[in-house]
Design a protein around this motif. Structure first.
Motif, PDB file in Angstrom:
ATOM      1  N   VAL A  57      14.239   2.297   2.277  1.00 36.85           N
ATOM      2  CA  VAL A  57      14.120   3.091   3.747  1.00 36.85           C
ATOM      3  C   VAL A  57      13.001   2.229   4.644  1.00 36.85           C
ATOM      4  CG1 VAL A  57      13.058   5.131   4.836  1.00 36.85           C
ATOM      5  CG2 VAL A  57      14.681   5.231   2.867  1.00 36.85           C
ATOM      6  N   LEU A  58      11.962   1.662   4.313  1.00 31.80           N
ATOM      7  CA  LEU A  58      10.963   0.917   5.012  1.00 31.80           C
ATOM      8  C   LEU A  58      11.742  -0.510   5.450  1.00 31.80           C
ATOM      9  CD1 LEU A  58       8.197   0.650   5.978  1.00 31.80           C
ATOM     10  CD2 LEU A  58       7.759  -0.730   3.836  1.00 31.80           C
ATOM     11  N   GLN A  59      12.477  -0.997   4.840  1.00 31.67           N
ATOM     12  CA  GLN A  59      13.195  -2.431   5.068  1.00 31.67           C
ATOM     13  C   GLN A  59      14.100  -2.042   6.059  1.00 31.67           C
ATOM     14  OE1 GLN A  59      12.618  -5.648   4.328  1.00 31.67           O
ATOM     15  NE2 GLN A  59      10.761  -5.128   3.254  1.00 31.67           N
ATOM     16  N   VAL A  60      15.025  -0.846   5.975  1.00 32.41           N
ATOM     17  CA  VAL A  60      16.132  -0.644   6.927  1.00 32.41           C
ATOM     18  C   VAL A  60      15.190  -0.198   8.375  1.00 32.41           C
ATOM     19  CG1 VAL A  60      17.608   1.104   7.612  1.00 32.41           C
ATOM     20  CG2 VAL A  60      17.766   0.146   5.304  1.00 32.41           C
ATOM     21  N   ALA A  61      14.212   0.517   8.259  1.00 29.83           N
ATOM     22  CA  ALA A  61      13.688   0.900   9.563  1.00 29.83           C
ATOM     23  C   ALA A  61      12.947  -0.384  10.272  1.00 29.83           C
ATOM     24  CB  ALA A  61      12.490   2.094   9.183  1.00 29.83           C
ATOM     25  N   ILE A  66      13.452   3.757  -3.495  1.00 31.08           N
ATOM     26  CA  ILE A  66      13.868   4.332  -2.288  1.00 31.08           C
ATOM     27  C   ILE A  66      13.111   4.336  -1.065  1.00 31.08           C
ATOM     28  CG2 ILE A  66      14.815   6.589  -1.414  1.00 31.08           C
ATOM     29  CD1 ILE A  66      15.641   7.248  -3.957  1.00 31.08           C
ATOM     30  N   SER A  67      11.951   4.567  -1.205  1.00 32.44           N
ATOM     31  CA  SER A  67      10.811   4.563  -0.111  1.00 32.44           C
ATOM     32  C   SER A  67      10.900   2.875   0.559  1.00 32.44           C
ATOM     33  CB  SER A  67       9.463   4.964  -0.321  1.00 32.44           C
ATOM     34  OG  SER A  67       9.179   3.833  -1.338  1.00 32.44           O
ATOM     35  N   TRP A 110       9.905   7.006 -14.423  1.00 30.13           N
ATOM     36  CA  TRP A 110      11.214   6.668 -13.994  1.00 30.13           C
ATOM     37  C   TRP A 110      11.516   7.306 -12.685  1.00 30.13           C
ATOM     38  CZ3 TRP A 110      12.915   2.314 -16.276  1.00 30.13           C
ATOM     39  CH2 TRP A 110      12.524   2.157 -17.505  1.00 30.13           C
ATOM     40  N   LYS A 111      11.067   8.199 -12.545  1.00 27.41           N
ATOM     41  CA  LYS A 111      10.996   9.198 -11.096  1.00 27.41           C
ATOM     42  C   LYS A 111      10.205   8.348 -10.273  1.00 27.41           C
ATOM     43  CE  LYS A 111      12.607  13.736 -12.579  1.00 27.41           C
ATOM     44  NZ  LYS A 111      12.313  15.005 -12.528  1.00 27.41           N
ATOM     45  N   ALA A 112       9.094   7.960 -10.596  1.00 26.64           N
ATOM     46  CA  ALA A 112       7.983   7.420  -9.808  1.00 26.64           C
ATOM     47  C   ALA A 112       8.779   5.942  -9.483  1.00 26.64           C
ATOM     48  CB  ALA A 112       6.921   7.273 -10.334  1.00 26.64           C
ATOM     49  N   LEU A 113       9.290   5.052 -10.265  1.00 27.92           N
ATOM     50  CA  LEU A 113       9.907   3.804  -9.971  1.00 27.92           C
ATOM     51  C   LEU A 113      11.311   4.095  -8.855  1.00 27.92           C
ATOM     52  CD1 LEU A 113       9.972   0.938 -10.463  1.00 27.92           C
ATOM     53  CD2 LEU A 113      11.602   1.560 -12.397  1.00 27.92           C
ATOM     54  N   GLY A 114      12.036   5.195  -9.287  1.00 26.62           N
ATOM     55  CA  GLY A 114      13.015   5.375  -8.577  1.00 26.62           C
ATOM     56  C   GLY A 114      12.638   5.855  -6.978  1.00 26.62           C
ATOM     57  N   TRP A 115      11.659   6.763  -6.936  1.00 26.30           N
ATOM     58  CA  TRP A 115      11.221   6.939  -5.428  1.00 26.30           C
ATOM     59  C   TRP A 115      10.510   5.918  -4.650  1.00 26.30           C
ATOM     60  CZ3 TRP A 115      12.936  10.746  -2.478  1.00 26.30           C
ATOM     61  CH2 TRP A 115      13.564  11.942  -2.867  1.00 26.30           C
ATOM     62  N   THR A 116       9.853   5.103  -5.584  1.00 27.41           N
ATOM     63  CA  THR A 116       9.391   4.096  -5.019  1.00 27.41           C
ATOM     64  C   THR A 116      10.455   2.839  -4.263  1.00 27.41           C
ATOM     65  OG1 THR A 116       7.435   4.209  -6.408  1.00 27.41           O
ATOM     66  CG2 THR A 116       7.899   1.999  -5.290  1.00 27.41           C
ATOM     67  N   THR A 160       0.872  -1.355  -0.039  1.00 29.11           N
ATOM     68  CA  THR A 160       0.008   0.040   0.027  1.00 29.11           C
ATOM     69  C   THR A 160       0.785   1.264  -0.063  1.00 29.11           C
ATOM     70  OG1 THR A 160      -1.796  -1.151   1.186  1.00 29.11           O
ATOM     71  CG2 THR A 160      -1.805   1.300   1.103  1.00 29.11           C
ATOM     72  N   MET A 161       1.805   1.426   0.946  1.00 31.83           N
ATOM     73  CA  MET A 161       2.798   2.510   0.651  1.00 31.83           C
ATOM     74  C   MET A 161       3.474   2.604  -0.426  1.00 31.83           C
ATOM     75  SD  MET A 161       6.159   3.600   1.620  1.00 31.83           S
ATOM     76  CE  MET A 161       6.770   1.796   1.674  1.00 31.83           C
ATOM     77  N   SER A 162       4.019   1.685  -0.918  1.00 31.72           N
ATOM     78  CA  SER A 162       4.812   1.736  -2.258  1.00 31.72           C
ATOM     79  C   SER A 162       3.847   2.269  -3.526  1.00 31.72           C
ATOM     80  CB  SER A 162       5.557   0.349  -2.563  1.00 31.72           C
ATOM     81  OG  SER A 162       4.534  -0.512  -2.751  1.00 31.72           O
TER      82      SER A 162
END
Length: 81
Positions: free
Chosen positions: A41-45, A37-38, A29-35, A12-14
């Motif tokens: 970040v979610l996995q690390v958190a 990255i998010s 491409w920007k949407a894929l890149g930001w997704t 849902t978040m992605s």
């Protein structure tokens, strides 16, 4: 946390990040890149949360005083260890 709940929340978040980034920039491409990255970040958190939950100070205190174990032998005979 249940793994299924985590996966549904991650999907849902992605999806929200991908759609909102695409609407804001108009670039797939920007949407894929930001997704991506998010998701990183979610996995690390999530990993940091699991490590904190396992190694927090309260975990040591729980191991110091284990609960009393009772073995039931049947016929009304119990042994406390």
């Amino acid at each position: 946390m249940n793994v299924v709940q985590f996966l549904v929340g991650m999907l849902t978040m992605s999806s929200v990040v991908a759609i909102s980034t695409y609407w804001a920039t108009g670039s797939i491409w920007k949407a894929l890149g930001w997704t991506i990255i998010s998701l990183i970040v979610l996995q690390v958190a999530y990993l940091l949360y699991i490590l904190w939950a396992v190694y927090r100070p309260g975990a040591d205190a729980a191991e110091d005083d284990p609960p009393e174990t009772v073995i039931w032998l049947g016929h009304g005979v119990d042994i406390c260890l």
